[in-house]
Design a protein around this motif. Structure first.
Motif, PDB file in Angstrom:
ATOM      1  N   HIS A 265      33.227  19.127 -26.787  1.00 53.53           N
ATOM      2  CA  HIS A 265      32.701  19.083 -28.158  1.00 53.53           C
ATOM      3  C   HIS A 265      32.505  20.479 -28.744  1.00 53.53           C
ATOM      4  CE1 HIS A 265      31.674  14.924 -26.859  1.00 53.53           C
ATOM      5  NE2 HIS A 265      31.863  14.652 -28.135  1.00 53.53           N
ATOM      6  N   GLY A 266      32.989  21.506 -28.026  1.00 50.30           N
ATOM      7  CA  GLY A 266      32.911  22.870 -28.547  1.00 50.30           C
ATOM      8  C   GLY A 266      31.516  23.455 -28.569  1.00 50.30           C
ATOM      9  N   ARG A 267      30.606  22.931 -27.745  1.00 47.72           N
ATOM     10  CA  ARG A 267      29.219  23.387 -27.776  1.00 47.72           C
ATOM     11  C   ARG A 267      28.940  24.556 -26.837  1.00 47.72           C
ATOM     12  NH1 ARG A 267      25.550  19.475 -25.722  1.00 47.72           N
ATOM     13  NH2 ARG A 267      23.973  21.022 -26.309  1.00 47.72           N
ATOM     14  N   VAL A 268      29.813  24.806 -25.861  1.00 45.13           N
ATOM     15  CA  VAL A 268      29.526  25.812 -24.832  1.00 45.13           C
ATOM     16  C   VAL A 268      30.058  27.182 -25.265  1.00 45.13           C
ATOM     17  CG1 VAL A 268      29.960  26.546 -22.459  1.00 45.13           C
ATOM     18  CG2 VAL A 268      29.473  24.143 -22.959  1.00 45.13           C
ATOM     19  N   GLN A 269      29.148  28.151 -25.282  1.00 43.06           N
ATOM     20  CA  GLN A 269      29.542  29.520 -25.580  1.00 43.06           C
ATOM     21  C   GLN A 269      29.995  30.250 -24.307  1.00 43.06           C
ATOM     22  OE1 GLN A 269      29.820  31.521 -28.492  1.00 43.06           O
ATOM     23  NE2 GLN A 269      30.786  32.776 -26.913  1.00 43.06           N
ATOM     24  N   THR A 270      29.141  30.222 -23.269  1.00 45.51           N
ATOM     25  CA  THR A 270      29.408  31.003 -22.060  1.00 45.51           C
ATOM     26  C   THR A 270      29.142  30.174 -20.805  1.00 45.51           C
ATOM     27  OG1 THR A 270      28.722  33.031 -23.204  1.00 45.51           O
ATOM     28  CG2 THR A 270      28.853  33.124 -20.803  1.00 45.51           C
ATOM     29  N   LEU A 271      30.082  30.227 -19.879  1.00 47.60           N
ATOM     30  CA  LEU A 271      29.878  29.654 -18.551  1.00 47.60           C
ATOM     31  C   LEU A 271      29.473  30.780 -17.598  1.00 47.60           C
ATOM     32  CD1 LEU A 271      32.961  27.269 -18.214  1.00 47.60           C
ATOM     33  CD2 LEU A 271      30.572  26.605 -18.572  1.00 47.60           C
ATOM     34  N   PHE A 272      28.495  30.516 -16.754  1.00 51.24           N
ATOM     35  CA  PHE A 272      28.057  31.458 -15.724  1.00 51.24           C
ATOM     36  C   PHE A 272      28.378  30.833 -14.369  1.00 51.24           C
ATOM     37  CE2 PHE A 272      25.577  32.349 -19.443  1.00 51.24           C
ATOM     38  CZ  PHE A 272      25.387  33.730 -19.444  1.00 51.24           C
ATOM     39  N   VAL A 273      29.108  31.559 -13.543  1.00 47.95           N
ATOM     40  CA  VAL A 273      29.509  30.996 -12.250  1.00 47.95           C
ATOM     41  C   VAL A 273      29.453  32.084 -11.183  1.00 47.95           C
ATOM     42  CG1 VAL A 273      31.974  31.384 -12.747  1.00 47.95           C
ATOM     43  CG2 VAL A 273      31.305  29.713 -11.016  1.00 47.95           C
ATOM     44  N   GLU A 274      28.970  31.721 -10.012  1.00 45.04           N
ATOM     45  CA  GLU A 274      28.942  32.675  -8.912  1.00 45.04           C
ATOM     46  C   GLU A 274      30.359  32.888  -8.374  1.00 45.04           C
ATOM     47  OE1 GLU A 274      26.255  31.380  -5.903  1.00 45.04           O
ATOM     48  OE2 GLU A 274      24.467  31.631  -7.153  1.00 45.04           O
ATOM     49  N   GLU A 275      30.655  34.114  -8.029  1.00 51.96           N
ATOM     50  CA  GLU A 275      31.951  34.436  -7.435  1.00 51.96           C
ATOM     51  C   GLU A 275      32.137  33.671  -6.124  1.00 51.96           C
ATOM     52  OE1 GLU A 275      31.915  38.628  -6.963  1.00 51.96           O
ATOM     53  OE2 GLU A 275      31.903  39.053  -9.116  1.00 51.96           O
ATOM     54  N   ASN A 276      33.377  33.266  -5.878  1.00 53.87           N
ATOM     55  CA  ASN A 276      33.745  32.564  -4.635  1.00 53.87           C
ATOM     56  C   ASN A 276      33.013  31.236  -4.451  1.00 53.87           C
ATOM     57  OD1 ASN A 276      35.489  34.682  -3.957  1.00 53.87           O
ATOM     58  ND2 ASN A 276      33.865  35.794  -2.916  1.00 53.87           N
ATOM     59  N   LEU A 277      32.603  30.623  -5.555  1.00 56.47           N
ATOM     60  CA  LEU A 277      32.035  29.280  -5.503  1.00 56.47           C
ATOM     61  C   LEU A 277      33.112  28.300  -5.957  1.00 56.47           C
ATOM     62  CD1 LEU A 277      29.412  27.516  -5.167  1.00 56.47           C
ATOM     63  CD2 LEU A 277      29.144  27.751  -7.648  1.00 56.47           C
ATOM     64  N   PHE A 278      33.473  27.347  -5.096  1.00 54.61           N
ATOM     65  CA  PHE A 278      34.541  26.402  -5.406  1.00 54.61           C
ATOM     66  C   PHE A 278      34.059  24.989  -5.110  1.00 54.61           C
ATOM     67  CE2 PHE A 278      36.396  30.411  -4.082  1.00 54.61           C
ATOM     68  CZ  PHE A 278      37.205  30.706  -5.170  1.00 54.61           C
ATOM     69  N   GLN A 279      34.555  24.033  -5.889  1.00 57.45           N
ATOM     70  CA  GLN A 279      34.143  22.649  -5.682  1.00 57.45           C
ATOM     71  C   GLN A 279      35.261  21.698  -6.079  1.00 57.45           C
ATOM     72  OE1 GLN A 279      31.269  21.107  -4.303  1.00 57.45           O
ATOM     73  NE2 GLN A 279      32.799  19.476  -4.456  1.00 57.45           N
ATOM     74  N   PRO A 280      35.870  20.989  -5.118  1.00 59.87           N
ATOM     75  CA  PRO A 280      36.834  19.938  -5.463  1.00 59.87           C
ATOM     76  C   PRO A 280      36.109  18.790  -6.164  1.00 59.87           C
ATOM     77  CG  PRO A 280      36.997  20.581  -3.153  1.00 59.87           C
ATOM     78  CD  PRO A 280      35.742  21.176  -3.673  1.00 59.87           C
ATOM     79  N   ALA A 281      36.813  18.108  -7.050  1.00 58.76           N
ATOM     80  CA  ALA A 281      36.192  16.998  -7.789  1.00 58.76           C
ATOM     81  C   ALA A 281      37.271  16.083  -8.339  1.00 58.76           C
ATOM     82  CB  ALA A 281      35.327  17.531  -8.930  1.00 58.76           C
ATOM     83  N   VAL A 282      36.845  14.906  -8.749  1.00 55.83           N
ATOM     84  CA  VAL A 282      37.682  14.002  -9.536  1.00 55.83           C
ATOM     85  C   VAL A 282      36.873  13.619 -10.772  1.00 55.83           C
ATOM     86  CG1 VAL A 282      38.998  13.089  -7.588  1.00 55.83           C
ATOM     87  CG2 VAL A 282      36.863  11.980  -8.270  1.00 55.83           C
ATOM     88  N   ILE A 283      37.585  13.238 -11.817  1.00 49.88           N
ATOM     89  CA  ILE A 283      36.911  12.761 -13.028  1.00 49.88           C
ATOM     90  C   ILE A 283      37.169  11.270 -13.158  1.00 49.88           C
ATOM     91  CG2 ILE A 283      36.776  12.944 -15.537  1.00 49.88           C
ATOM     92  CD1 ILE A 283      37.558  15.880 -15.273  1.00 49.88           C
ATOM     93  N   LYS A 284      36.092  10.490 -13.017  1.00 48.74           N
ATOM     94  CA  LYS A 284      36.174   9.033 -13.107  1.00 48.74           C
ATOM     95  C   LYS A 284      35.262   8.550 -14.221  1.00 48.74           C
ATOM     96  CE  LYS A 284      37.205   8.128  -8.214  1.00 48.74           C
ATOM     97  NZ  LYS A 284      36.748   7.404  -6.992  1.00 48.74           N
ATOM     98  N   ASN A 285      35.845   7.751 -15.125  1.00 46.25           N
ATOM     99  CA  ASN A 285      35.066   7.213 -16.246  1.00 46.25           C
ATOM    100  C   ASN A 285      34.336   8.328 -16.998  1.00 46.25           C
ATOM    101  OD1 ASN A 285      35.798   4.543 -15.491  1.00 46.25           O
ATOM    102  ND2 ASN A 285      34.129   4.531 -13.969  1.00 46.25           N
ATOM    103  N   ASP A 286      35.047   9.441 -17.191  1.00 41.43           N
ATOM    104  CA  ASP A 286      34.518  10.590 -17.936  1.00 41.43           C
ATOM    105  C   ASP A 286      33.336  11.248 -17.231  1.00 41.43           C
ATOM    106  OD1 ASP A 286      35.522  11.938 -20.098  1.00 41.43           O
ATOM    107  OD2 ASP A 286      33.976  11.233 -21.487  1.00 41.43           O
ATOM    108  N   THR A 287      33.244  11.060 -15.925  1.00 41.95           N
ATOM    109  CA  THR A 287      32.176  11.649 -15.135  1.00 41.95           C
ATOM    110  C   THR A 287      32.771  12.520 -14.042  1.00 41.95           C
ATOM    111  OG1 THR A 287      30.733   9.743 -15.526  1.00 41.95           O
ATOM    112  CG2 THR A 287      30.183  11.155 -13.648  1.00 41.95           C
ATOM    113  N   VAL A 288      32.215  13.713 -13.835  1.00 43.82           N
ATOM    114  CA  VAL A 288      32.674  14.605 -12.778  1.00 43.82           C
ATOM    115  C   VAL A 288      32.036  14.180 -11.467  1.00 43.82           C
ATOM    116  CG1 VAL A 288      32.691  16.971 -11.911  1.00 43.82           C
ATOM    117  CG2 VAL A 288      32.973  16.546 -14.366  1.00 43.82           C
ATOM    118  N   VAL A 289      32.882  13.869 -10.492  1.00 43.55           N
ATOM    119  CA  VAL A 289      32.401  13.437  -9.183  1.00 43.55           C
ATOM    120  C   VAL A 289      32.887  14.433  -8.133  1.00 43.55           C
ATOM    121  CG1 VAL A 289      32.414  11.593  -7.469  1.00 43.55           C
ATOM    122  CG2 VAL A 289      32.514  11.028  -9.924  1.00 43.55           C
TER     123      VAL A 289
END
Length: 357
Positions: free
Chosen positions: A282-306
């Motif tokens: 929806h264009g609401r996010v200005q900045t993402l903050f993320v720790e270096e070397n942090l990774f997470q596999p996921a799937v998107i089901k029913n518009d939800t991040v799992v």
């Protein structure tokens, strides 16, 4: 690197293979890099066989081997990334540490290239005294080039100033100020064609005299590299300049973390991954903050991040790194990203977003 980022970021195709590995700059360590790359290519082949037909997997694996054969590991930096699909075959060296991994999906894994771009600082060093000005273009701790004509820029007024009597101190100051004004004008011409931040290298008095007359103070770093260095090599100057620039970048990153803390107080932040996903769309996010070397596999089901485990890597629906996916998506919407050291965002589980409203 920025051009390469734009090219690869826009690729959407089946079986995009990204191979990411740490490498070494010097012998004998960089002799091991080819072996590690070979192991990761084997992992890429296994992943390809799990998601596409054998013929396609073999063709792409052969293409990866062909690309690997062109890499001279004696030119390695801190890391190496290979990008291969049916139409793309190229590699990029980066001056940052990464986590060795293989990603196969419908787009390339861009996070480390983005982080490399954020960690690459291109700038000028203006080496200044009352008689001469040199201008050096640098990237991190490396010299790109020492700018030629009209540099080194000589003070044509210096003979007059040296002949002046001590009682003419005011006149000498005026002549120096005029020379600095001339320097500023030729620096601005170079800056217009290639606008990079400028670090001044000079003694304290010259620094204060120079910044008083500059037309565009916003082009300059807020600190300077002290002492006269006119006779030093460009490599020696840039080595010292990079230490100062690095400290300024760390301060800038800490300031961005303060922005997040302010956003928390103003209730303009999100830490739930699914909520961040929806807010980005929806264009609401200005900045993402993320720790270096942090990774997470996921799937998107029913518009939800799992979140899922690495063991799910046979699924064509799996996203190897959801953070990489969201960074890429947020950039499409005009947002940016700040990478912070490990454990900088513990209370956010390593990942958070600052919203525009």
């Amino acid at each position: 690197m920025e051009t390469k980022l734009k090219e690869l970021k826009n690729v959407r195709a089946e079986n995009c293979v990204t191979i990411i590995l740490n490498t070494h700059r010097t012998l004998p360590d960089n002799e091991k890099d080819a072996i590690q790359l070979k192991n990761l290519i084997k992992e890429a082949e296994t992943k390809l066989l799990a998601v596409c037909q054998q013929k396609t997997a073999e063709k792409l694996t052969a293409k990866i081997h062909d690309l690997a054969a062109t890499i001279n590991h004696r030119h390695n930096l801190e890391s190496l990334i290979l990008f291969v699909n049916e139409n793309v075959s190229e590699f990029v060296r980066l001056p940052i540490s990464v986590e060795d991994r293989v990603v196969v999906g419908n787009r390339f894994a861009m996070r480390d290239l983005i982080r490399g771009l954020h960690n690459q600082t291109n700038y000028y060093v203006l080496v200044l005294n009352k008689d001469e000005a040199r201008l050096i273009e640098a990237s991190n701790d490396k010299v790109v080039k020492e700018c030629g004509f009209p540099f080194p820029f000589q003070n044509q007024l210096s003979q007059t100033s040296f002949k002046a009597e001590p009682s003419d101190a005011g006149r000498i100051r005026n002549l120096t100020s005029e020379f600095f004004n001339q320097v500023d004008k030729v620096v601005n011409k170079v800056h217009k064609d290639n606008p990079l931040p400028i670090l001044i290298s000079t003694d304290e008095q010259n620094y204060h005299d120079y910044v008083r007359i500059v037309d565009k103070p916003g082009n300059f770093f807020p600190e300077f590299l002290s002492r006269s260095r006119q006779t030093e090599s460009d490599h020696a100057i840039v080595a010292d300049a990079w230490e100062l620039v690095q400290n300024l970048k760390r301060k800038q990153n800490n300031d961005r973390k303060t922005d997040l803390q302010t956003a928390v107080s103003a209730n303009k932040f999100i830490s739930d991954t699914t909520e961040i996903f929806h807010a980005i769309k929806h264009g609401r996010v200005q900045t993402l903050f993320v720790e270096e070397n942090l990774f997470q596999p996921a799937v998107i089901k029913n518009d939800t991040v799992v979140y899922v485990s690495e063991d799910t890597n046979n699924s064509t629906e799996m996203i190897d790194d959801i953070y990489d996916e969201l960074i890429d998506l947020n950039m499409d919407f005009g947002g940016d990203v700040v990478f912070l050291p490990k454990e900088s965002l513990t209370k956010f589980n390593g990942f958070a977003a600052m919203t525009r409203y």
